[in-house]
Design a protein around this motif. Structure first.
Motif, PDB file in Angstrom:
ATOM      1  N   ARG A 150      -5.979  -1.256  -0.900  1.00 35.98           N
ATOM      2  CA  ARG A 150      -6.405  -2.631  -1.232  1.00 35.98           C
ATOM      3  C   ARG A 150      -5.494  -3.650  -0.555  1.00 35.98           C
ATOM      4  O   ARG A 150      -5.954  -4.636  -0.016  1.00 35.98           O
ATOM      5  N   LEU A 151      -4.188  -3.394  -0.587  1.00 38.37           N
ATOM      6  CA  LEU A 151      -3.251  -4.348   0.016  1.00 38.37           C
ATOM      7  C   LEU A 151      -3.457  -4.469   1.524  1.00 38.37           C
ATOM      8  O   LEU A 151      -3.269  -5.540   2.098  1.00 38.37           O
ATOM      9  N   SER A 152      -3.890  -3.363   2.142  1.00 36.26           N
ATOM     10  CA  SER A 152      -4.099  -3.412   3.601  1.00 36.26           C
ATOM     11  C   SER A 152      -5.316  -4.270   3.949  1.00 36.26           C
ATOM     12  O   SER A 152      -5.529  -4.584   5.122  1.00 36.26           O
ATOM     13  N   GLU A 153      -6.096  -4.660   2.946  1.00 34.00           N
ATOM     14  CA  GLU A 153      -7.262  -5.521   3.200  1.00 34.00           C
ATOM     15  C   GLU A 153      -6.868  -6.988   3.311  1.00 34.00           C
ATOM     16  O   GLU A 153      -7.711  -7.842   3.574  1.00 34.00           O
ATOM     17  N   ASP A 154      -5.603  -7.280   3.102  1.00 36.12           N
ATOM     18  CA  ASP A 154      -5.160  -8.675   3.181  1.00 36.12           C
ATOM     19  C   ASP A 154      -4.945  -9.060   4.650  1.00 36.12           C
ATOM     20  O   ASP A 154      -3.855  -8.938   5.193  1.00 36.12           O
TER      21      ASP A 154
END
Lengths: 138, 187
Positions: A51-55
């Motif tokens: 999820r964090l890599s979607e930032d």
């Protein structure tokens, strides 16, 4: 601290990517060796990492680099540029307005000293028009 | 010459206003300062101001950098962080996403995949990004900053401690709480 406790601590601090862990702990990060509870913690950490890599964020580095380069390459500001042109400080426009007002008052004094008589009298206006047309001499 | 010594040498050249050395340091550090600042404040305007001010401080005050105390990256992040905090205090809270956010995504991205060609995938990417950004923004200031420095910027806990004036134990505690809060919001 047991190896399992340390593993869980690492997962909760740094996530599932072993490369982010302190070098001395990276040998612990093999999911094939995890017990079921640790594996569950690892899977949750991995989902959060995904999820964090979607930032995704915008990249304006080259524009900014160019602007900063221009700023530092600009020649030093002259006295006028530093004090009169950037009228951002509240007292600076006040100073400029005060100077203009003083100049106006001074000029007004000079005009009065020149003997010019201001009048709104109707008869005076007739005389000035006649003088202008050459009907009478001043 | 190792990297840290090389950077210290470049900073020394910058202190005598060597523009080439300064450009070299901008090439190395500006993108990471930009990413950190943007994630901290979520405003392109403020990011530009903070990044510019950070590097102008390097240009004007390079002689204040002490390589014995911190790496250059740590020093620059600390400056950028303090500038952001000053702005936070001035403006209280900044908007989580800029109005022109969607448009900017299609220009160029730092760590995105190149699949934003169709309106559908662009929208999907925007939605996911907005969710993560919202979750990050909802974290308390310290937790957010510590997580950004650790997860996105790759700093060690000791370096984060230097940036924030915190002990390693405090950094670890903030990091664990940040991830726990994000897990609750995002999973």
């Amino acid at each position: 601290m047991s190896e399992q406790q340390r593993l869980i601590q690492l997962l909760k601090l740094y996530g599932s990517d072993v490369d982010r862990w302190p070098e001395e702990d990276q040998h612990l990060g093999d999911p094939d060796m995890f017990d079921p509870f640790t594996l569950e913690v690892w899977q949750e950490a991995r989902r959060l990492d995904q999820r964090l890599s979607e930032d995704v964020i915008p990249n304006r580095s080259s524009e900014m680099r160019w602007r900063i380069h221009n700023l530092i390459s600009a020649p030093p500001a002259t006295f006028t540029e530093r004090w009169l042109l950037p009228l951002t400080e509240p007292w600076r426009p006040a100073l400029v307005h005060a100077l203009i007002l003083s100049l106006g008052l001074l000029t007004s004094d000079l005009v009065q000293d020149s003997g010019f008589v201001d009048s709104t009298d109707y008869d005076d206006a007739i005389v000035w028009a006649a003088q202008y047309l050459g009907d009478i001499q001043p | 010459m190792d990297r840290q010594k090389e950077e210290a040498a470049l900073v020394k050249r910058v202190s005598s206003h060597d523009a080439d050395a300064f450009n070299e340091l901008m090439l190395r550090f500006l993108p990471m300062i930009e990413r950190y600042t943007f994630r901290l404040c979520r405003s392109t305007e403020i990011t530009e101001d903070v990044v510019q001010e950070t590097f102008l401080r390097l240009w004007q005050g390079a002689d204040r950098y002490d390589p014995a105390k911190a790496t250059l990256s740590t020093w620059l992040h600390r400056i950028a962080h303090n500038l952001c905090m000053d702005l936070f205090r001035k403006h209280q809270r900044l908007s989580p996403l800029p109005d022109d956010w969607e448009g900017e995504l299609s220009d160029s991205t730092v760590n995105g995949t190149d699949n934003a060609n169709t309106p559908q995938s662009a929208f999907e990417q925007h939605r996911k990004t907005a969710q993560v950004a919202e979750a990050l923004d909802a974290l308390p200031e310290r937790q957010r900053s510590v997580l950004l420095l650790s997860y996105f910027q790759g700093f060690s806990n000791q370096e984060i401690g230097t940036i924030h004036d915190l002990s390693i134990a405090a950094v670890e505690s903030l990091l664990a709480r940040a991830r726990r809060n994000l897990t609750k919001r995002l999973l």
